[in-house]
Motif scaffolding. Structure first.
Motif, PDB file in Angstrom:
ATOM      1  N   VAL A   5       0.801  -1.222   0.000  1.00 55.95           N
ATOM      2  CA  VAL A   5       0.000   0.000   0.000  1.00 55.95           C
ATOM      3  C   VAL A   5       0.829   1.265   0.000  1.00 55.95           C
ATOM      4  O   VAL A   5       0.297   2.348  -0.082  1.00 55.95           O
ATOM      5  CB  VAL A   5      -0.967   0.030   1.203  1.00 55.95           C
ATOM      6  N   THR A   6       2.133   1.161   0.090  1.00 56.81           N
ATOM      7  CA  THR A   6       2.946   2.369   0.168  1.00 56.81           C
ATOM      8  C   THR A   6       4.175   2.265  -0.713  1.00 56.81           C
ATOM      9  O   THR A   6       4.984   1.349  -0.538  1.00 56.81           O
ATOM     10  CB  THR A   6       3.397   2.643   1.623  1.00 56.81           C
ATOM     11  N   VAL A   7       4.308   3.192  -1.649  1.00 57.03           N
ATOM     12  CA  VAL A   7       5.517   3.289  -2.452  1.00 57.03           C
ATOM     13  C   VAL A   7       6.592   3.964  -1.599  1.00 57.03           C
ATOM     14  O   VAL A   7       6.359   5.050  -1.054  1.00 57.03           O
ATOM     15  CB  VAL A   7       5.260   4.106  -3.728  1.00 57.03           C
ATOM     16  N   TYR A 212      -5.005   4.603  -4.843  1.00 51.64           N
ATOM     17  CA  TYR A 212      -6.426   4.267  -4.869  1.00 51.64           C
ATOM     18  C   TYR A 212      -7.027   4.523  -3.496  1.00 51.64           C
ATOM     19  O   TYR A 212      -6.545   4.013  -2.478  1.00 51.64           O
ATOM     20  CB  TYR A 212      -6.633   2.804  -5.266  1.00 51.64           C
ATOM     21  N   LEU A 213      -8.105   5.326  -3.474  1.00 51.30           N
ATOM     22  CA  LEU A 213      -8.786   5.656  -2.229  1.00 51.30           C
ATOM     23  C   LEU A 213     -10.154   4.985  -2.181  1.00 51.30           C
ATOM     24  O   LEU A 213     -10.844   4.861  -3.199  1.00 51.30           O
ATOM     25  CB  LEU A 213      -8.964   7.166  -2.073  1.00 51.30           C
ATOM     26  N   GLU A 214     -10.532   4.580  -0.984  1.00 50.24           N
ATOM     27  CA  GLU A 214     -11.846   3.984  -0.763  1.00 50.24           C
ATOM     28  C   GLU A 214     -12.354   4.478   0.588  1.00 50.24           C
ATOM     29  O   GLU A 214     -11.702   4.295   1.621  1.00 50.24           O
ATOM     30  CB  GLU A 214     -11.744   2.459  -0.771  1.00 50.24           C
ATOM     31  N   ILE A 218      -6.510   5.348   1.978  1.00 53.14           N
ATOM     32  CA  ILE A 218      -5.657   4.819   0.913  1.00 53.14           C
ATOM     33  C   ILE A 218      -5.550   3.317   1.106  1.00 53.14           C
ATOM     34  O   ILE A 218      -5.082   2.847   2.155  1.00 53.14           O
ATOM     35  CB  ILE A 218      -4.257   5.465   0.949  1.00 53.14           C
ATOM     36  N   VAL A 219      -5.992   2.552   0.104  1.00 52.20           N
ATOM     37  CA  VAL A 219      -5.918   1.093   0.203  1.00 52.20           C
ATOM     38  C   VAL A 219      -4.924   0.497  -0.795  1.00 52.20           C
ATOM     39  O   VAL A 219      -4.620  -0.693  -0.720  1.00 52.20           O
ATOM     40  CB  VAL A 219      -7.308   0.445   0.030  1.00 52.20           C
ATOM     41  N   ALA A 220      -4.447   1.306  -1.724  1.00 50.15           N
ATOM     42  CA  ALA A 220      -3.389   0.840  -2.636  1.00 50.15           C
ATOM     43  C   ALA A 220      -2.590   2.037  -3.096  1.00 50.15           C
ATOM     44  O   ALA A 220      -3.152   3.083  -3.426  1.00 50.15           O
ATOM     45  CB  ALA A 220      -3.976   0.105  -3.838  1.00 50.15           C
ATOM     46  N   GLY A 230      -0.790  -5.905 -11.529  1.00 46.43           N
ATOM     47  CA  GLY A 230      -0.576  -6.753 -10.363  1.00 46.43           C
ATOM     48  C   GLY A 230      -1.845  -6.962  -9.561  1.00 46.43           C
ATOM     49  O   GLY A 230      -2.930  -6.523  -9.953  1.00 46.43           O
ATOM     50  N   PRO A 231      -1.737  -7.643  -8.433  1.00 47.46           N
ATOM     51  CA  PRO A 231      -2.908  -7.885  -7.579  1.00 47.46           C
ATOM     52  C   PRO A 231      -3.367  -6.585  -6.905  1.00 47.46           C
ATOM     53  O   PRO A 231      -2.573  -5.719  -6.573  1.00 47.46           O
ATOM     54  CB  PRO A 231      -2.388  -8.884  -6.546  1.00 47.46           C
ATOM     55  N   LEU A 232      -4.691  -6.480  -6.714  1.00 45.76           N
ATOM     56  CA  LEU A 232      -5.288  -5.301  -6.104  1.00 45.76           C
ATOM     57  C   LEU A 232      -6.334  -5.741  -5.090  1.00 45.76           C
ATOM     58  O   LEU A 232      -6.901  -6.837  -5.204  1.00 45.76           O
ATOM     59  CB  LEU A 232      -5.964  -4.421  -7.161  1.00 45.76           C
ATOM     60  N   PRO A 233      -6.655  -4.869  -4.120  1.00 44.82           N
ATOM     61  CA  PRO A 233      -7.820  -5.128  -3.276  1.00 44.82           C
ATOM     62  C   PRO A 233      -9.072  -5.234  -4.156  1.00 44.82           C
ATOM     63  O   PRO A 233      -9.117  -4.679  -5.257  1.00 44.82           O
ATOM     64  CB  PRO A 233      -7.880  -3.898  -2.372  1.00 44.82           C
ATOM     65  N   GLU A 234     -10.088  -5.924  -3.677  1.00 43.02           N
ATOM     66  CA  GLU A 234     -11.259  -6.220  -4.494  1.00 43.02           C
ATOM     67  C   GLU A 234     -11.910  -4.972  -5.064  1.00 43.02           C
ATOM     68  O   GLU A 234     -12.251  -4.920  -6.257  1.00 43.02           O
ATOM     69  CB  GLU A 234     -12.279  -7.020  -3.680  1.00 43.02           C
ATOM     70  N   ALA A 235     -12.116  -3.939  -4.242  1.00 43.28           N
ATOM     71  CA  ALA A 235     -12.782  -2.731  -4.743  1.00 43.28           C
ATOM     72  C   ALA A 235     -11.952  -2.060  -5.828  1.00 43.28           C
ATOM     73  O   ALA A 235     -12.499  -1.573  -6.829  1.00 43.28           O
ATOM     74  CB  ALA A 235     -13.040  -1.760  -3.591  1.00 43.28           C
TER      75      ALA A 235
END
Length: 245
Positions: A5-7, A212-214, A218-220, A230-235
């Motif tokens: 979640v953090t660069v 990406y914000l939800e 920040i979730v990604a 790459g893989p991402l959270p579902e939303a």
């Protein structure tokens, strides 16, 4: 699914830690940790109401955090563009010149610099036209000229092409890339650009990093290639697929 979640950022220009913003009972942002390095091009994405505009306002000092810390490089000027820029009922040239005059530039010099800025965005020919009579795309280009003339180190843009037709979108997008790469002060350091967008093609073309914000969090926070491949959270995955927005 666990997702990075953090660069990592070694020497941030912008550093937010634990930032929250509340409007009455509405939690607009919660526990935001974000570090942005000089010259990065960061896209803020997420569904409507996810907190993108509020985060941009925090970065520009228009929204005060209710919690957390915001550290900005005081040597860097910020400029912000909104989805629908405000145009005064005067010429395009005066709309740009006024921003310079308010910063302390003599009016004669401000008008000359404004004309040069309009030339930079291809609008020198309509410099004397009332800005409110211009098309949406032309008004956004005037707003970009106004921002560029202020020689910002950080350029913030809130859905800058959302209300434009396809041709105007391409023009404004091209100017965003060009202005970010070519600072008005002639310095070698590229402008740091943070923009919100629902246009994922635009994000791919312009961003080096995607946040990406939800629901205000920040979730990604990934490099652009990793975000789209790459893989991402579902939303976030559903957002990229166009199933939520």
């Amino acid at each position: 699914m666990a997702v990075p979640v953090t660069v990592p950022v070694a020497s941030p220009l912008i550093d937010l830690h634990g930032v929250a913003v509340r409007y009455g009972r509405v939690q607009a942002l919660a526990d935001i940790d974000l570090r942005i390095a000089p010259g990065e091009r960061v896209a803020l994405v997420g569904a409507n109401g996810s907190g993108k505009s509020t985060l941009l306002r925090v970065l520009h000092g228009l929204a005060a955090p209710s919690a957390g810390q915001v550290q900005l490089d005081a040597t860097q000027r910020h400029a912000m563009l909104f989805q629908r820029p405000h145009m005064l009922r005067t010429s395009a040239q005066n709309n740009v010149a006024l921003a310079l005059w308010l910063r302390g530039t003599r009016w004669r010099d401000a008008r000359a610099q404004a004309l040069a800025a309009l030339r930079r965005v291809g609008l020198e020919a309509i410099a004397l036209q009332n800005a409110r009579t211009l098309s949406g795309g032309q008004q956004q280009r005037v707003a970009l000229a106004r921002a560029w003339a202020l020689q910002p180190g950080v350029l913030l843009l809130d859905e800058p092409t959302a209300s434009l037709d396809p041709h105007a979108k391409r023009e404004v997008e091209g100017l965003m890339a060009d202005l970010a790469a070519s600072p008005a002060d002639g310095s070698a350091q590229a402008v740091t650009m943070v923009f919100s967008s629902h246009n994922l093609g635009q994000v791919k073309r312009l961003a080096s990093r995607v946040v990406y914000l939800e629901q205000g969090r920040i979730v990604a926070d990934l490099r652009v290639h990793e975000f789209f491949n790459g893989p991402l959270p579902e939303a976030a995955r559903l957002f990229v697929k166009g199933e939520i927005g």
